[in-house]
Write a protein that holds these residues in place. Structure first.
Motif, PDB file in Angstrom:
ATOM      1  N   LEU A   5      12.189  42.860  35.470  1.00  0.00           N
ATOM      2  CA  LEU A   5      10.613  43.259  35.416  1.00  0.00           C
ATOM      3  C   LEU A   5      10.175  44.162  35.940  1.00  0.00           C
ATOM      4  CD1 LEU A   5      10.006  39.647  37.267  1.00  0.00           C
ATOM      5  CD2 LEU A   5       9.636  40.114  34.942  1.00  0.00           C
ATOM      6  N   ARG A   6      11.120  45.208  35.873  1.00  0.00           N
ATOM      7  CA  ARG A   6      10.456  46.218  36.516  1.00  0.00           C
ATOM      8  C   ARG A   6       9.552  47.048  35.563  1.00  0.00           C
ATOM      9  NH1 ARG A   6      14.772  49.065  39.384  1.00  0.00           N
ATOM     10  NH2 ARG A   6      14.380  47.178  40.914  1.00  0.00           N
ATOM     11  N   ASP A   7       9.970  47.239  34.359  1.00  0.00           N
ATOM     12  CA  ASP A   7       9.021  48.214  33.612  1.00  0.00           C
ATOM     13  C   ASP A   7       8.407  47.293  32.569  1.00  0.00           C
ATOM     14  OD1 ASP A   7      10.013  50.441  34.532  1.00  0.00           O
ATOM     15  OD2 ASP A   7      11.756  50.395  33.301  1.00  0.00           O
ATOM     16  N   ASP A   8       9.026  46.488  31.710  1.00  0.00           N
ATOM     17  CA  ASP A   8       8.336  45.786  30.735  1.00  0.00           C
ATOM     18  C   ASP A   8       8.055  44.256  31.256  1.00  0.00           C
ATOM     19  OD1 ASP A   8      10.959  45.074  31.204  1.00  0.00           O
ATOM     20  OD2 ASP A   8      11.809  45.576  29.194  1.00  0.00           O
ATOM     21  N   ALA A   9       7.688  44.122  32.327  1.00  0.00           N
ATOM     22  CA  ALA A   9       7.278  42.770  32.834  1.00  0.00           C
ATOM     23  C   ALA A   9       5.898  42.150  31.841  1.00  0.00           C
ATOM     24  CB  ALA A   9       6.598  42.677  34.339  1.00  0.00           C
ATOM     25  N   GLU A  10       5.080  42.952  31.524  1.00  0.00           N
ATOM     26  CA  GLU A  10       3.874  42.441  30.889  1.00  0.00           C
ATOM     27  C   GLU A  10       4.453  42.114  29.688  1.00  0.00           C
ATOM     28  OE1 GLU A  10       0.817  45.728  30.740  1.00  0.00           O
ATOM     29  OE2 GLU A  10      -0.340  44.205  29.903  1.00  0.00           O
ATOM     30  N   LEU A  11       5.203  42.544  28.847  1.00  0.00           N
ATOM     31  CA  LEU A  11       5.942  42.145  27.587  1.00  0.00           C
ATOM     32  C   LEU A  11       6.888  40.946  27.719  1.00  0.00           C
ATOM     33  CD1 LEU A  11       7.373  45.062  25.756  1.00  0.00           C
ATOM     34  CD2 LEU A  11       5.979  43.297  24.731  1.00  0.00           C
ATOM     35  N   ILE A  12       7.554  40.864  28.748  1.00  0.00           N
ATOM     36  CA  ILE A  12       8.541  39.528  28.926  1.00  0.00           C
ATOM     37  C   ILE A  12       7.316  38.554  29.186  1.00  0.00           C
ATOM     38  CG2 ILE A  12      10.011  38.571  30.336  1.00  0.00           C
ATOM     39  CD1 ILE A  12      11.215  41.296  30.871  1.00  0.00           C
ATOM     40  N   LEU A  13       6.470  38.594  30.020  1.00  0.00           N
ATOM     41  CA  LEU A  13       5.648  37.458  30.299  1.00  0.00           C
ATOM     42  C   LEU A  13       4.704  37.084  29.195  1.00  0.00           C
ATOM     43  CD1 LEU A  13       4.421  38.520  33.938  1.00  0.00           C
ATOM     44  CD2 LEU A  13       5.766  36.781  33.404  1.00  0.00           C
ATOM     45  N   ALA A  14       4.509  38.031  28.379  1.00  0.00           N
ATOM     46  CA  ALA A  14       3.705  37.666  27.173  1.00  0.00           C
ATOM     47  C   ALA A  14       4.468  36.881  26.225  1.00  0.00           C
ATOM     48  CB  ALA A  14       3.054  38.837  26.526  1.00  0.00           C
TER      49      ALA A  14
END
Lengths: 434, 233, 139
Positions: A5-14
């Motif tokens: 989740l460190r960097d691309d949390a936003e992407l993963i959540l989306a």
């Protein structure tokens, strides 16, 4: 957890949100000709606004009916084997102490507990079927509708269902509830869900005082009583100790699958094994203690023949005043005391104290006048409510990280047990039962 | 008075539906501090006056874009009684994204499933009851240009406003690997009673993980910031 | 708009309503104390029959109109019929075992065939028709 989740949390959540949408649409949207799947069809029924909850209750009844009725012949078989072995032991073993230990301690005591292997395994088999097929998640979803209104979290329901097997894994399963308050409430009320270990006591008592015809209905009522009390207490805790609102229900509906025999049986075995392990350890140990106390002092009891002179009788008579108002005798007092360690021991205690074959324990409960339907019902309710077992209390302490909460659970459950059983006796007597 | 906010993706017929609901009683102004148009209106339903606020059309609710932030702040700060989410029935995949975000905000959502006529025309079948059940919010099919469904929508909105407190909340799960960190951060966030009183804790936790600028600023000001940020690590 | 042939729907609908009513009547009899040996009083067992009845009866309207919703409830009802029918059949098997073990006075006979079993048998023709209608349906 960091890397993910460190960097691309936003992407993963989306991405996950779109996945969730796809899952929802999978079962709600059909393009073009209007194609339905079996999943849609079963969801339409099991999640139905009016039918969802009644169907769940009917399924639960089927589970218990399956458990009681089908295990009966197998219980009789095991009882016969133990009875035969016990008789053999008495004949073959010359040393009276050893003979009494084998016949009284092992065959009457432990045997009367092991007789309940079939119903417990059947219960687990049925619960595994419901879970593996994907139905349980639907039941949780449907129950969330009323649970939410009552200030309970929908996720509390899964631990409740697991609690029908055993309260220990159920309390551990509350870890999936993120909100601390929701979780605490779920832990505190879970011991009220009637676990598999209590089933032997119900089967014994209900079978004895209500007869085969009504035993199933009475036992199922105990399970319902447990659920109702759990919901009521959760409501009380929500209004007093843990004020606030339940957090949102997290949506997850797994696909339906036709459970395979292999996975279901494995599942059943994994859970049922616990009963065998307990029987070999804590139940066996307690039963030995009870047997020992019941045949000593050896001379005064004539090797267990005159149980009224034994240590355990003295202990029982000492405790009897506490349970006398409910119409129970000293044996019940002793059984409840040792039942604190494990509920199955209650059955084992009667096995030893009555000194009869496994199959005959129920009959002598009635012929000796130890229980009437009314006092038997109150006794079952007491068994249901008062303290699940030592191990469960230990898990409560561990999961809440506090011995105080564990002590609180014991105190409130014992108090509740006295209140409910008292009400049953009081109302029953008012209605003219004895 | 009941306040209803209307939100939806751009071009889903939001303005048409807004006009349908409020008729001529409209007021046009600006959102404070920005040059984004703010339209409000009122209508009366069964003797009760209802104020309608038209929020900017957005696909998402991040802190980066001005109109998304306006919509989001309005929902968290003003806490309208009902948020009507206008969803294009012919493009549910994209439109429901905003719906999920609104549910995460614990808004009292009512879905207006717009373009119902087109949905039927194209032979798309939407299980309205089941969609409503799964999302835990009422879903009303509407056709903005003809006003079909508008009366039902009004009634459902009124009912939702009345039952705001008892509404059953459902949010989607992110899968175990993501739920675990969410849970950890959420527990940390809950220690700050004032912060978690103002905003839904689960939402805060998700936004902290997403490194949402505005929420991170809120956390900075919290006396429990060290714990919260430690939970993210 | 119908999802399947309403002619079939009509036959199905009539049969379903009859079956649903049977379940309802016998469910109520079981709840209120039973009648004779064949229909024993059984509070929760009766409740289960009423639930099955409700599932069928709520679905009738949809079935008559040839809608999937109705067919779903019909199939759900059949599923429940099967669960309880098989359950009571198994119980008869268990009773038979009890007799062999010398714990029961007599072998279970026709009188032990609970209504749930009869109705399960009566519901089987519906399985055949429903199967035809759902041939192309996948999971």
């Amino acid at each position: 957890m960091g890397e993910l989740l460190r960097d691309d949390a936003e992407l993963i959540l989306a991405e996950r949100r779109y996945q969730a949408i796809a899952d929802i649409l999978e079962s709600t949207l059909t393009k073009g000709e209007g194609k339905w799947t079996y999943t849609d069809m079963f969801d339409h029924v099991f999640l139905h606004k009016a039918l969802g909850i009644p169907i769940f209750l009917a399924m639960l009844w089927a589970v218990f009916q399956f458990t009681f009725s089908l295990s009966e012949p197998f219980m009789v078989m095991i009882g016969m084997i133990f009875g035969w072995l016990g008789g053999l032991a008495e004949e073959l073993i010359a040393n009276p102490h050893l003979a009494s230990f084998v016949a009284g301690g092992i065959f009457d005591g432990l045997g009367s507990v092991l007789v309940f292997v079939p119903p417990i395994f059947m219960l687990f088999l049925a619960l595994s079927l419901l879970e593996d097929s994907g139905y349980m998640a639907r039941a949780a979803f449907v129950m969330d509708r009323i649970m939410y209104k009552l200030g309970l979290h929908g996720r509390s329901f899964i631990p409740m269902m697991i609690g029908f097997g055993c309260n220990i894994p159920a309390i551990m399963a509350t870890r999936s509830i993120d909100n601390e308050k929701d979780r605490m409430i779920t832990i505190l009320v879970n011991p009220l869900i009637s676990c598999g270990a209590r089933l032997p006591v119900y089967v014994l008592i209900a079978g004895a005082v209500f007869g085969a015809k009504y035993a199933g209905t009475v036992i199922f009522s105990m399970y319902l009583l447990g659920m109702v009390l759990a919901i009521v207490m959760a409501l009380v805790f929500r209004k007093t100790l843990f004020k606030g609102k339940p957090s949102p229900f997290v949506l997850e509906l797994p696909a339906y699958v036709v459970p395979t025999a292999k996975t279901t049986i494995l599942h059943m075995w994994e859970r049922g094994k616990w009963f065998l392990v307990r029987a070999g350890t804590i139940i066996f140990g307690t039963v030995i203690v009870i047997w020992f106390l019941s045949v000593h002092p050896w001379a005064a009891t004539a090797g267990g023949e005159m149980i009224g002179n034994s240590y355990i009788a003295s202990l029982g008579h000492f405790l009897e005043p506490i349970v006398r108002p409910f119409g129970w005798d000293w044996m019940a007092a002793v059984a409840l005391l040792f039942g604190f360690l494990a509920k199955e021991v209650v059955v084992g205690t009667y096995g030893i104290l009555l000194g009869v074959e496994e199959g005959a324990v129920g009959a002598s409960l009635v012929s000796l006048g130890l229980f009437t339907p009314l006092t038997g019902l109150a006794f079952m309710a007491f068994i249901l409510i008062y303290v699940p077992c030592v191990a469960t209390i230990g898990v409560v302490a561990k999961e809440t990280n506090s011995y105080r909460w564990a002590a609180f659970v014991v105190v409130y459950l014992v108090a509740l047990a006295f209140i409910v059983s008292g009400l049953i006796i009081g109302i029953g007597r008012l209605l003219g039962f004895s | 008075m009941i306040t209803v906010a209307i939100i939806g993706n751009p071009n889903v017929g939001k303005t048409e539906l807004f006009n349908r609901l409020t008729g001529m009683k409209q007021h046009v102004g600006n959102w404070p501090g920005v040059t984004v148009e703010k339209k409000t209106g009122t209508f009366t339903y069964r003797g009760e006056e209802i104020r309608v606020v038209d929020l900017p059309g957005t696909y998402s609710l991040t802190a980066q874009a001005a109109d998304e932030l306006i919509a989001r702040n309005y929902i968290v700060d003003e806490k309208p009684d009902v948020v009507v989410d206008i969803v294009d029935g012919t493009n549910l995949e994209r439109n429901l994204y905003l719906t999920l975000l609104l549910l995460e905000l614990e808004a009292n959502v009512v879905i207006a499933l717009n373009r119902w006529d087109m949905v039927k025309e194209r032979g798309i079948v939407i299980e309205v009851d089941k969609l409503s059940e799964l999302l835990g919010v009422p879903v009303v099919p509407t056709v903005a240009p003809t006003g079909e469904g508008a009366e039902v929508l009004k009634e459902v909105v009124m009912k939702a406003a009345k039952e705001k407190e008892v509404r059953r909340k459902i949010v989607m799960g992110y899968g175990e690997d993501v739920e675990r960190p969410i849970g950890v951060v959420e527990d940390a966030v809950r220690k700050d009673a004032s912060l978690s009183g103002r905003y839904p804790p689960r939402w805060l936790a998700i936004k902290v993980l997403e490194r949402d600028g505005q929420v991170l600023k809120l956390v900075e000001e919290s006396p429990h910031r060290a714990e919260i940020m430690a939970a993210v690590k | 708009m119908a999802d399947f042939d309403t002619g079939t729907g009509k036959t199905l609908g009539i049969y379903t309503s009859a079956l649903g009513l049977l379940y309802l009547v016998f469910g109520l009899i079981e709840i209120f104390g039973g009648s004779g040996e064949q229909v024993p009083g059984d509070l929760f067992g009766g409740f289960a029959l009423v639930v099955i009845a409700a599932t069928y009866l709520i679905g009738v309207k949809g079935v008559l109109r040839g809608r999937h919703q109705g067919l779903s409830l019909l199939i759900g009802g059949l599923f429940l019929s099967a669960v309880f029918g098989v359950l009571y059949l198994l119980i008869i098997g268990a009773d038979g075992l009890m007799y062999l073990l010398g714990e029961a006075e007599e072998l279970p006979g026709l009188v032990d065939l609970r209504p749930a079993i009869w109705f399960f048998i009566l519901s089987l023709p519906l399985v055949y028709t429903a199967r035809k209608l759902t041939k192309r349906i996948t999971w």
